[in-house]
Design an enzyme around this catalytic site. Structure first.
Site, PDB file in Angstrom:
ATOM      1  N   TRP A 181     -64.394  22.551 -46.492  1.00 16.40           N
ATOM      2  CA  TRP A 181     -63.261  22.452 -47.709  1.00 16.40           C
ATOM      3  C   TRP A 181     -62.004  21.710 -47.342  1.00 16.40           C
ATOM      4  O   TRP A 181     -61.469  21.188 -47.844  1.00 16.40           O
ATOM      5  CB  TRP A 181     -64.175  22.935 -48.628  1.00 16.40           C
ATOM      6  N   ASP A 182     -61.515  23.010 -47.032  1.00 19.63           N
ATOM      7  CA  ASP A 182     -59.813  23.337 -47.094  1.00 19.63           C
ATOM      8  C   ASP A 182     -58.901  22.063 -46.361  1.00 19.63           C
ATOM      9  O   ASP A 182     -58.357  21.422 -46.260  1.00 19.63           O
ATOM     10  CB  ASP A 182     -59.711  24.743 -45.972  1.00 19.63           C
ATOM     11  N   THR A 183     -60.312  21.560 -44.772  1.00 19.75           N
ATOM     12  CA  THR A 183     -58.755  20.655 -44.042  1.00 19.75           C
ATOM     13  C   THR A 183     -59.582  19.721 -45.610  1.00 19.75           C
ATOM     14  O   THR A 183     -58.755  18.695 -45.840  1.00 19.75           O
ATOM     15  CB  THR A 183     -60.398  20.162 -43.357  1.00 19.75           C
TER      16      THR A 183
END
Length: 523
Positions: A181-183
């Protein structure tokens, strides 16, 4: 201005209260109007009770609870939607990033940026973590930059802030619910033209990190591939690969003297028989993969296994780099089979494919005396033994690689006779499919066997989608070496590969329809 600080939390009973207190003290010192959101994701260790108590005792603390685990990414998405602050930040509960950088996160948004993220990989950062994790992080972020076009250096640092109004429209576009999700949110933000700031931070790895290096690396890489396939860049790459295939085929047709008269020599009835015969190989492959998974310790049906194999082979036909192998792992994930175990099964399958192809090649060479191809077969044999030796050494490791290698070793030990028989049967069906097409040209059965074997060894190097072009070159060259007319040789190779690829596409599509899934659901 109000700020919201999200703490994504799963089974953090030992440190959640301390983290909340640390964040509270720092925010109080900054003088912001704030809320702290504990995005508690189906914890089972009492974290939910602690979070509930903290929220009841302080109105600035909000507890968002999920009865089941949604995934870190999904928990963050829900929390951002729930947040009241104009600036929304999230930080890891282990406080690996120095909390003093929180002010810089907020200031970045106040200065006009839509997204701000801490970085452990740019000049000025101070990072304390094991070398292998540092190396894995650098390789991962390099791949993200190359394949997904990001300009950032560090995508996975759990220390980010957003202008809530800017990030809300992107949340439903993020498909990953876990670590990626972060990427994904950073890549999407850049593609949407949002202003993103990356700044150096002081970061120290927690002793109780929940990141499982090898397992998560496999998962994260698969997500990079998934996102890459969805991008325009991947389409251009695929078009280039297809163009190379077409160029090879056109050149081969021209230099071999191929013409319509060669195609007319093949009876349509032979093509129909070949199609039906080759279709049966998916059942054999499915039975074999079911057997492999059974030996590893997972139950599935032969029909589902056949469909999973067909879908992965279909993807391999239309994409280079054997991306279909990654897709297969996601197909079998539908039956609760771990991605790592499916990859172990794939490794076993590839070993027996190589063994069968090498065996057929050696038999053909012994009968025909084709010393020209002996070197290619010997190289392939050497590679197979190196793979086996590596697997047996890695199986001694205690991490996920050791587990996967141990699964491969177990399947090899427990299922060797059956897997050999199924693999030889599968590849003999492949040979017979080609032999039927070659009947009008009176080609020796062992020449066909060698041609199919050499073509598939060459095809193992995924230069073009489905090995289109390289397969035909290898088979045509083999047939010509044994005295067959170049145009006839190319005709057999062309029709044989066209049949196999067409059947693969049809069976793969029917399998998708039967499972009622889309490619988007699998990647």
């Amino acid at each position: 201005m109000k700020v919201s600080v999200i703490l994504p939390t799963y089974n953090e009973a030992e440190r959640i209260e301390n983290t909340v207190n640390v964040v509270k003290r720092y925010l109080d010192d900054l003088g912001y109007d704030y809320e702290i959101i504990i995005a508690e994701d189906g914890s089972t260790d009492g974290t939910d009770e602690i979070a509930r108590r903290l929220s009841e005792n302080d109105s600035r603390i909000v507890h968002i609870h999920s009865d089941e685990r949604l995934g870190r990414g999904k928990a963050l998405t829900n929390a951002i939607k729930h947040a009241k602050g104009e600036i929304v930040a999230y930080i890891d509960v282990d406080l690996s990033t120095d909390i003093k950088h929180l002010k810089e996160l907020f200031n970045s948004i106040l200065e006009g940026y839509d997204v701000a993220t801490g970085s452990r990989l740019i000049e000025g950062s101070e990072t304390e973590r094991p070398l292998k994790r540092d190396l894995a992080s650098k390789v991962y972020n390099f791949l993200v930059r190359i394949l997904l076009g990001s300009k950032l250096r560090d995508h996975q640092c759990g220390f980010k802030a957003f202008r809530r109004s800017s990030i809300l429209p992107l949340l439903d576009k993020v498909r990953d619910n876990h670590w990626f999700w972060d990427t994904e949110i950073l890549v999407l933000a850049q593609k949407e033209g949002l202003k993103v700031r990356e700044f150096p931070v002081r970061w120290k790895q927690s002793e109780h990190t929940k990141v499982k290096l090898t397992k998560d690396v496999i998962y994260m890489f698969s997500q990079i591939v998934r996102m890459w396939m969805e991008q325009e860049k991947s389409k251009k790459f695929l078009i280039s690969s297809i163009a190379i295939s077409v160029f090879i085929l056109v050149s081969l047709a021209y230099f071999s003297g191929f013409g319509l008269k060669d195609l007319m020599m093949v009876n349509p009835n032979l093509i129909v028989v070949s199609c039906l015969l080759y279709s049966s190989t998916f059942l054999i492959r499915g039975l074999r993969f079911e057997y492999i998974l059974n030996k590893i310790g997972f139950k599935t049906s032969s029909i589902f296994s056949s469909e999973g194999v067909a879908i992965s082979q279909m993807v391999n036909v239309v994409t280079p780099a054997r991306i279909g192998d990654v897709v297969r792992a996601y197909v079998f994930k539908l039956r609760e089979i771990p991605i790592s175990s499916c990859i172990s099964g794939l490794a076993v399958e590839r070993i027996f494919d190589l063994f069968a192809v090498i065996s057929l090649s050696l038999i053909s060479i012994c009968v025909l005396g084709g010393k020209t191809y002996l070197k290619t077969v010997l190289y392939a044999t050497l590679i197979m033994f190196l793979i086996l030796a590596t697997i047996f050494m890695l199986s001694r490791m205690k991490n996920i690689i050791g587990k996967m290698s141990s699964e491969v070793k177990t399947a090899l030990n427990r299922g060797f006779p059956v897997l050999i028989l199924l693999s030889l049967l599968n590849w003999m069906m492949d040979v017979v499919t080609c032999y039927i097409i070659s009947l009008p040209f009176n080609v020796n059965m062992f020449v066909v066997m060698l041609g199919v074997s050499i073509a598939n060894i060459v095809k193992a190097f995924p230069i073009t989608p489905g090995g289109i072009g390289t397969y035909e070159v290898a088979m045509t060259g083999t047939f010509v070496a044994f005295g067959l007319n170049p145009s006839n040789s190319f005709t057999i190779a062309l029709i044989d590969h066209a049949i196999k690829n067409t059947v693969t596409l049809v069976v793969g599509y029917l399998s998708l329809a039967h499972l009622n899934v889309r490619m988007r659901d699998l990647t």
